[in-house]
Design an enzyme around this catalytic site. Structure first.
Site, PDB file in Angstrom:
ATOM      1  N   GLY A  34      11.948  20.555  32.520  1.00  0.00           N
ATOM      2  CA  GLY A  34      10.628  20.545  33.151  1.00  0.00           C
ATOM      3  C   GLY A  34      10.226  19.220  33.785  1.00  0.00           C
ATOM      4  O   GLY A  34       9.042  18.951  33.956  1.00  0.00           O
ATOM      5  N   SER A  35      11.224  18.418  34.203  1.00  0.00           N
ATOM      6  CA  SER A  35      10.837  17.151  34.846  1.00  0.00           C
ATOM      7  C   SER A  35      10.142  17.413  36.182  1.00  0.00           C
ATOM      8  O   SER A  35       9.250  16.665  36.579  1.00  0.00           O
ATOM      9  CB  SER A  35      12.038  16.218  35.017  1.00  0.00           C
ATOM     10  OG  SER A  35      12.962  16.778  35.898  1.00  0.00           O
ATOM     11  N   ASN A  36      10.521  18.478  36.869  1.00  0.00           N
ATOM     12  CA  ASN A  36       9.817  18.813  38.120  1.00  0.00           C
ATOM     13  C   ASN A  36       8.394  19.285  37.840  1.00  0.00           C
ATOM     14  O   ASN A  36       7.474  18.949  38.580  1.00  0.00           O
ATOM     15  CB  ASN A  36      10.585  19.868  38.904  1.00  0.00           C
ATOM     16  CG  ASN A  36      11.687  19.245  39.735  1.00  0.00           C
ATOM     17  OD1 ASN A  36      11.427  18.616  40.741  1.00  0.00           O
ATOM     18  ND2 ASN A  36      12.922  19.395  39.278  1.00  0.00           N
ATOM     19  N   LYS A  62      20.229  38.311  33.627  1.00  0.00           N
ATOM     20  CA  LYS A  62      19.445  39.277  34.405  1.00  0.00           C
ATOM     21  C   LYS A  62      17.949  39.061  34.163  1.00  0.00           C
ATOM     22  O   LYS A  62      17.545  38.623  33.079  1.00  0.00           O
ATOM     23  CB  LYS A  62      19.857  40.686  33.956  1.00  0.00           C
ATOM     24  CG  LYS A  62      19.328  41.799  34.810  1.00  0.00           C
ATOM     25  CD  LYS A  62      19.868  43.142  34.323  1.00  0.00           C
ATOM     26  CE  LYS A  62      18.899  44.242  34.688  1.00  0.00           C
ATOM     27  NZ  LYS A  62      19.281  45.528  34.113  1.00  0.00           N
ATOM     28  N   LEU A 104      17.622  35.054  38.737  1.00  0.00           N
ATOM     29  CA  LEU A 104      17.306  35.416  40.117  1.00  0.00           C
ATOM     30  C   LEU A 104      16.063  36.292  40.162  1.00  0.00           C
ATOM     31  O   LEU A 104      15.983  37.315  39.490  1.00  0.00           O
ATOM     32  CB  LEU A 104      18.464  36.192  40.746  1.00  0.00           C
ATOM     33  CG  LEU A 104      19.687  35.405  41.212  1.00  0.00           C
ATOM     34  CD1 LEU A 104      20.628  36.332  41.965  1.00  0.00           C
ATOM     35  CD2 LEU A 104      19.283  34.236  42.088  1.00  0.00           C
ATOM     36  N   HIS A 147      16.282  22.918  44.847  1.00  0.00           N
ATOM     37  CA  HIS A 147      17.715  22.986  44.540  1.00  0.00           C
ATOM     38  C   HIS A 147      18.344  21.617  44.783  1.00  0.00           C
ATOM     39  O   HIS A 147      18.046  20.975  45.799  1.00  0.00           O
ATOM     40  CB  HIS A 147      18.384  24.049  45.420  1.00  0.00           C
ATOM     41  CG  HIS A 147      19.840  24.190  45.132  1.00  0.00           C
ATOM     42  ND1 HIS A 147      20.313  24.863  44.029  1.00  0.00           N
ATOM     43  CD2 HIS A 147      20.929  23.677  45.765  1.00  0.00           C
ATOM     44  CE1 HIS A 147      21.634  24.778  44.008  1.00  0.00           C
ATOM     45  NE2 HIS A 147      22.031  24.067  45.049  1.00  0.00           N
TER      46      HIS A 147
END
Ligand code: GRF
Length: 190
Positions: A12-14, A65, A94, A111
């Site tokens: 969770g650094s972002n 999934k 995804l 990304h």
């Protein structure tokens, strides 16, 4: 005030950089909820420390999934919370049509490469193996592919002779922490 949901599976650094940008007044938004498919993820600790509501994404026995029913449930929950934009930040599943249809062009991802180069896992190792001179990070809209959505903005990071996987990844992550809040602000105002 626009409301964000952050989805993450890891450190969770972002998420932290988004929160810091909000505190500094750079990003005029509120993190309404942090959601994770990993009950032990540090992103949830960070959220709790900041008194941000958290949500568990229940994928049952599935390792990778993201079940459709769970996406429907989440989409409804996020709508009820008034979420405008979903930011994926190290989210390892995804996203598919149930969420994409409810949040068209309102789901972003970061990304660690200059897409379309090196999609998928450990993109910085792919760059090293490829002997790339430059790599970086990309913020893009999410579609139903893996790291294939329309690119919004990128930041370049040079690959140094002496780089290891760790050192390169760290410099990319530093670049991510500036790029993501900046792009979220841009998209929120569109
Ligand atoms: C980041 O490097 C991002 O590029 C990738 O996953 C990592 C998440 O790190 N999608 P964190 O959980 O935000 O620290």
């Amino acid at each position: 005030m626009k409301k964000l949901a952050i989805f993450g599976s890891g450190s969770g650094s972002n998420m932290q950089s988004i929160l810091d940008a909000i505190k500094e007044g750079i990003l005029k938004a509120e993190i309404a909820v942090v959601a994770s498919d990993n009950a032990d993820a540090y992103i949830l600790e960070r959220a709790k420390k900041a008194s941000i509501p958290t949500l568990h994404i229940d994928c049952g026995e599935y390792v990778s999934k993201f079940p459709k029913e769970e996406q429907e449930r989440l989409a409804a929950d996020l709508k009820q919370r008034g979420v405008d934009v979903i930011c994926l930040a190290g989210f390892m599943r995804l996203v598919g049509s149930p969420l994409l249809k409810k949040f068209p062009n309102r789901i972003l991802n970061i990304h660690p490469s200059l897409l379309p180069h090196y999609p998928g896992l450990a993109a910085w190792e792919q760059a090293l193996a490829d002997k790339a001179k430059v790599t970086g990070c990309t913020v893009h809209y999410v579609d139903d592919g893996m790291d294939t959505g329309a690119i919004i903005k990128q930041a370049e990071v040079p690959v140094l002779e002496e780089d290891t996987s760790k050192s390169l990844h760290e410099r990319i992550q530093i670049a991510e922490r500036t790029l993501y809040p900046e792009v979220i602000a841009q998209v929120m105002n569109q």
